[in-house]
Scaffold this active site. Structure first.
Site, short mmCIF file in Angstrom:
data_model
loop_
_atom_site.label_atom_id
_atom_site.label_comp_id
_atom_site.label_asym_id
_atom_site.label_seq_id
_atom_site.Cartn_x
_atom_site.Cartn_y
_atom_site.Cartn_z
N GLY A 4 0.82 -1.21 0.00
CA GLY A 4 0.00 0.00 0.00
C GLY A 4 0.85 1.25 0.00
O GLY A 4 2.07 1.19 0.17
N PRO A 5 0.23 2.40 -0.18
CA PRO A 5 0.97 3.67 -0.21
C PRO A 5 1.60 3.98 1.14
O PRO A 5 1.24 3.38 2.16
CB PRO A 5 -0.12 4.70 -0.56
CG PRO A 5 -1.31 3.93 -0.95
CD PRO A 5 -1.22 2.59 -0.35
N PRO A 6 2.53 4.95 1.18
CA PRO A 6 3.13 5.33 2.47
C PRO A 6 2.09 5.91 3.42
O PRO A 6 1.16 6.59 3.00
CB PRO A 6 4.14 6.42 2.07
CG PRO A 6 4.38 6.22 0.60
CD PRO A 6 3.11 5.68 0.04
N GLY A 7 2.26 5.61 4.71
CA GLY A 7 1.42 6.24 5.73
C GLY A 7 0.09 5.58 5.99
O GLY A 7 -0.74 6.14 6.71
N VAL A 8 -0.16 4.37 5.43
CA VAL A 8 -1.47 3.73 5.65
C VAL A 8 -1.44 2.76 6.83
O VAL A 8 -2.46 2.15 7.15
CB VAL A 8 -1.98 3.01 4.38
CG1 VAL A 8 -2.27 4.01 3.28
CG2 VAL A 8 -1.00 1.96 3.90
N GLY A 9 -0.27 2.56 7.45
CA GLY A 9 -0.22 1.75 8.67
C GLY A 9 0.29 0.34 8.49
O GLY A 9 -0.06 -0.55 9.27
N LYS A 10 1.15 0.10 7.50
CA LYS A 10 1.66 -1.26 7.26
C LYS A 10 2.56 -1.73 8.41
O LYS A 10 2.40 -2.83 8.92
CB LYS A 10 2.43 -1.30 5.93
CG LYS A 10 1.59 -0.93 4.72
CD LYS A 10 2.36 -1.07 3.42
CE LYS A 10 3.50 -0.10 3.28
NZ LYS A 10 3.08 1.30 3.22
N THR A 11 3.49 -0.87 8.80
CA THR A 11 4.43 -1.24 9.88
C THR A 11 3.71 -1.40 11.21
O THR A 11 3.96 -2.35 11.96
CB THR A 11 5.54 -0.18 10.01
OG1 THR A 11 6.20 -0.05 8.75
CG2 THR A 11 6.54 -0.57 11.06
N SER A 34 -3.62 3.06 -18.28
CA SER A 34 -5.02 3.32 -17.90
C SER A 34 -5.51 4.69 -18.33
O SER A 34 -6.54 5.16 -17.88
CB SER A 34 -5.18 3.17 -16.37
OG SER A 34 -4.37 4.10 -15.70
N LYS A 48 -8.06 4.31 -7.05
CA LYS A 48 -8.53 5.35 -7.98
C LYS A 48 -9.88 5.90 -7.54
O LYS A 48 -10.15 7.10 -7.65
CB LYS A 48 -8.61 4.77 -9.39
CG LYS A 48 -7.24 4.46 -9.99
CD LYS A 48 -7.36 3.78 -11.34
CE LYS A 48 -5.98 3.49 -11.92
NZ LYS A 48 -6.05 2.80 -13.21
#
Length: 776
Positions: A353-360, A676, A719
């Site tokens: 996912g994009p940075p800052g979405v809470g993966k870590t 796209s 999107k």
């Protein structure tokens, strides 16, 4: 030289030569040699002695024997108990083999005697003196020849005999002695002999220096060993455990008390023995010590007890993260399977996912929910294979790889191990770290993981590996094959509002020394903050803005002695300054030649405005906006399709000859690429050429073929979130992506109108304003 020849028995010699005037004992054992000796004894006791070219031959042929040898008299013969004959021979004269007469039973040869060639007597006398001087120096260095030998040699006044006697006392190679034997000219023989003695003397001098150096080194080592042993004895008597011996003893106790497997303990003990023997000042000493300390620091059997309780895990995930329902559900499924199988094996989870979405933070929550230690390593920018597998101990400053370093930090064999930013690994001449990661992530191989520094295999099979990535396409295929992807899209405005209120704001209050009584932020202020001060898929920038808000409030509270600050929508700009972004990207009115596309980037979804203008010219197509190859090809395909359908679209059929067309994607400094944007470009082109405006509330995504078919795309969820964020209300999507609509959060899904299409004609029907309704 005489031309007379005599027939005489031949005795081949192995590894030695007999010179004229030389008396020597020989042991004769070969059958042919014994037969030749007996034949000589039956005659006048004369025999010819010639050396073999190769010492190893037991049955030499005529071609294996030197032609020049020495005619000798057998003075004495004695038969020994072992069957060999010991004989005493005296060299008489040089001779040359003319031909071999018999070689069946014994060697019998025909020889002729060789006469010595004399030169100038004075020159020979000078060479004799030089030879004696060199020989004297040689005796001093050699110490193998007695002074009596020198005195005996000094009395010889014949130059040829002197040269032969001196040669017999030298330790020369057989080839060099044979060369002197074959030299008939006395002057040449003396010169050659002087040269040989000079060389031998240099070699002996060098040997002596090396011997002294070795002796000095040995004496120093022996002295150090003796002193160390004395020191050990003194320390033992005093009951002290200082110094290296005490250190070794402490390390040995640690190794014995550790939980290492038996094979690792053997290696550690072996290295300890080496460490004890190596001097403390040696560089190797610190290398061995470092290695032993790493073996002691690694966990070998230490475990934490798993507490996989699904309800407890769900509670922790809900506490730590708002939203992400499908992601949480997949994690709980994963943990449920681990509880049933009672082992953490199976696919490696990869949170994308994009940075800052809470993966870590999700990975941390998983570790907390199952009571495991958590360790994280960042793989961003890693391009050296040794970063994963470690360096070999032969290199200066060698260290284990990041995997083993992570295990040391974890202190257990079953931690949750986060491989952060696995898509950012690179490869160059130092190796391919992604290939080294294959062994780490393969459940069939990682039980025997090999680190170059540790050398012994290490079991990683109990580790729960979780990887994170921003962009799937950057993960190498073989590595991707070992992982199960869990996609984390961006947050909706509603989700961001909850995250800000329930997680980010309380955290920043605490970090900035504030309380809820000091600072209050209304919901409308939070919404304005989200909409006009941030534009991102995650919440990282949102947290920074909240932190800024807290600092501003803290300053007001201290400087103006206010007890409480209340932030509303109207007062937000006073604290944070002018808004950064315009809320919503939708056009304010319908535009001709401008269409809004939807893009998927590493930072999440985004809207992309595509502009087209045309003007009189010769049909030149210009593309600007830093477009990649794929987008340029999409533009060409859209242009070709419109040319083929010009009549049906009510466009002049010769437009491509009378107009130049310019396609531009704003924000030209940002690189753009992806499959796209085809229908967006085609819609903008048709709008510009027909003069029909594009609806301001419509966004679109899809690729186009030359026949006008609309092909499916990826990242529909991201999107859609960007379209919702931008204030669009209608999205045109490929028909084959209709199944992906259910992945979009319900709050977003309810506010967007999705129009599935399979052909560009359908796109134009929904995207362009009706000709009779353009004024609206």
């Amino acid at each position: 030289m005489t031309n007379e020849t005599i027939q005489i028995p031949l005795l081949p010699l192995r590894g030695l030569l007999v010179f004229p005037s030389m008396v020597l004992h020989l042991d004769v054992g070969r059958d042919k040699s014994v037969a030749a000796l007996e034949k000589a004894m039956m005659g006048d006791q004369t025999i010819f002695l010639a050396a073999q070219k190769k010492v190893s031959l037991d049955e030499p042929k005529p071609q294996d024997i030197y032609r020049i040898g020495t005619l000798a008299k057998v003075k004495q013969m004695l038969k020994l108990p072992n069957g060999t004959h010991r004989v005493l021979v005296e060299g008489v004269h040089r001779g040359e083999i003319v031909r071999f007469v018999d070689e069946d039973n014994e060697f019998s040869v025909e020889i002729k005697e060789l006469e010595e060639v004399h030169g100038d007597k004075n020159e020979e006398e000078a060479l004799m003196r030089s030879l004696l001087g060199q020989f004297e120096q040689y005796i001093k260095v050699s110490q193998k020849i007695t002074r009596e030998t020198l005195e005996t040699v000094s009395d010889i006044d014949e130059p040829g005999r002197l040269a032969d006697i001196v040669t017999s006392h030298l330790s020369l190679k057989l080839k060099d002695k044979q060369e002197l034997l074959e030299t008939e000219n006395i002057k040449s023989r003396l010169q050659q002999l002087i040269k040989f003695i000079s060389n031998e003397k240099k070699v002996l001098d060098l040997e002596k220096k090396i011997g002294q150096r070795v002796k000095s080194s040995m004496e120093k080592t022996q002295k150090e060993y003796y002193l160390r042993e004395q020191l050990k004895a003194i320390q033992k008597e005093l009951g002290e455990k200082d110094g290296k011996s005490g250190e070794v003893e402490q390390l040995r106790e640690k190794v014995e008390d550790s939980d290492m497997p038996e094979n690792i303990m053997e290696v550690a003990m072996k290295e300890l023995d080496r460490y004890e023997k190596v001097p403390q000042s040696s560089a190797e000493s610190s290398v061995i010590r470092n290695y032993i300390e790493w073996l002691l620091a690694l966990p070998w059997t230490e475990k934490t007890q798993d507490t996989i309780e699904i309800k407890h895990a769900q509670k922790i995930l809900d506490e730590d993260h708002y939203g992400l329902e499908k992601v949480k559900e997949r994690i709980l499924e994963y943990l449920a399977v681990q509880k049933l199988t009672k082992s953490i094996k199976g696919p490696i989870l990869c949170l994308v996912g994009p940075p800052g979405v809470g993966k870590t933070s999700l990975a941390k929550s998983i570790a907390r929910s199952i009571n495991r230690n958590f360790v994280r390593i960042s793989l961003g920018g890693v391009r050296d294979e040794a970063e994963i597998r470690g360096h070999r101990r032969t290199y200066i400053g060698a260290m284990p790889g990041r995997i083993i370093q992570g295990m040391k930090k974890a202190q257990t064999v079953n931690p949750v191990f986060l491989l952060d930013e696995i898509d950012k690994m690179a490869s160059d001449f130092r190796g391919d770290p992604s290939s080294a990661m294959l062994e780490v992530l393969d459940p069939e191989q990682n039980s025997n993981f090999s680190d170059h520094f540790i050398e012994e295999t290490y079991d990683l099979s109990n580790v729960l590996f979780i990887a994170t990535a921003n962009y799937v396409n950057n993960i190498p295929g073989p590595l991707l094959d070992r992982m199960e992807l869990i996609s984390i899209a961006g947050y909706t405005e509603v989700e961001k509002l909850h995250i800000a209120k329930e997680h980010l704001f309380p955290k920043q209050l605490k970090e900035n020394g504030l309380t809820k009584g000091n600072l209050q932020v209304r919901d409308d202020a939070f919404l304005k903050l989200i909409r006009t001060y941030t534009r991102e898929a995650g919440v990282r920038n949102l947290e920074r803005q909240i932190a800024t808000l807290c600092r501003k409030a803290a300053k007001i509270i201290i400087s103006k002695e206010k007890k409480r600050v209340v932030v509303t929508e109207n007062s937000l700009e006073d604290l944070l300054g002018k808004t950064i972004y315009r809320y919503g990207q939708a056009e304010q009115e319908n535009q001709v030649g401008t269409a809004t596309g939807l893009a998927y980037t590493a930072a999440g979804g985004d809207t992309l405005s595509i502009e087209v203008s045309h003007y009189p010219g010769k049909g030149k197509l210009t593309l600007t906006g830093k477009l990649g190859d794929v987008m340029q090809e999409s533009a060409q395909a859209a242009f070709s399709y419109i040319r083929s359908r010009a009549k049906e679209l009510h466009i002049d059929s010769d437009f491509h000859e009378t107009y130049d067309i310019h396609i531009h994607v704003p924000e030209g400094a940002t690189p753009k690429d992806g499959p796209s944007a085809g229908i967006t470009m085609a819609t903008a082109l048709v709008s510009a050429l027909t003069g029909r405006a594009v609806k301001k509330e419509v966004g679109m995504t899809g690729e186009i073929t030359l026949r006008g078919r609309v092909l499916p795309i990826g990242g529909l969820k991201e999107k859609s979130l960007s379209a919702h964020r931008a204030g669009l209300s209608t999205i045109i999507i490929p028909e084959e992506n209709e199944k992906d609509i259910e992945d979009i959060p319900e709050s977003v899904r309810n506010e967007l109108d999705f129009i599935p299409v399979s052909h560009l004609d359908q796109v134009l029907k929904h995207a362009l304003v009706e000709e009779n309704n353009e004024s609206n």
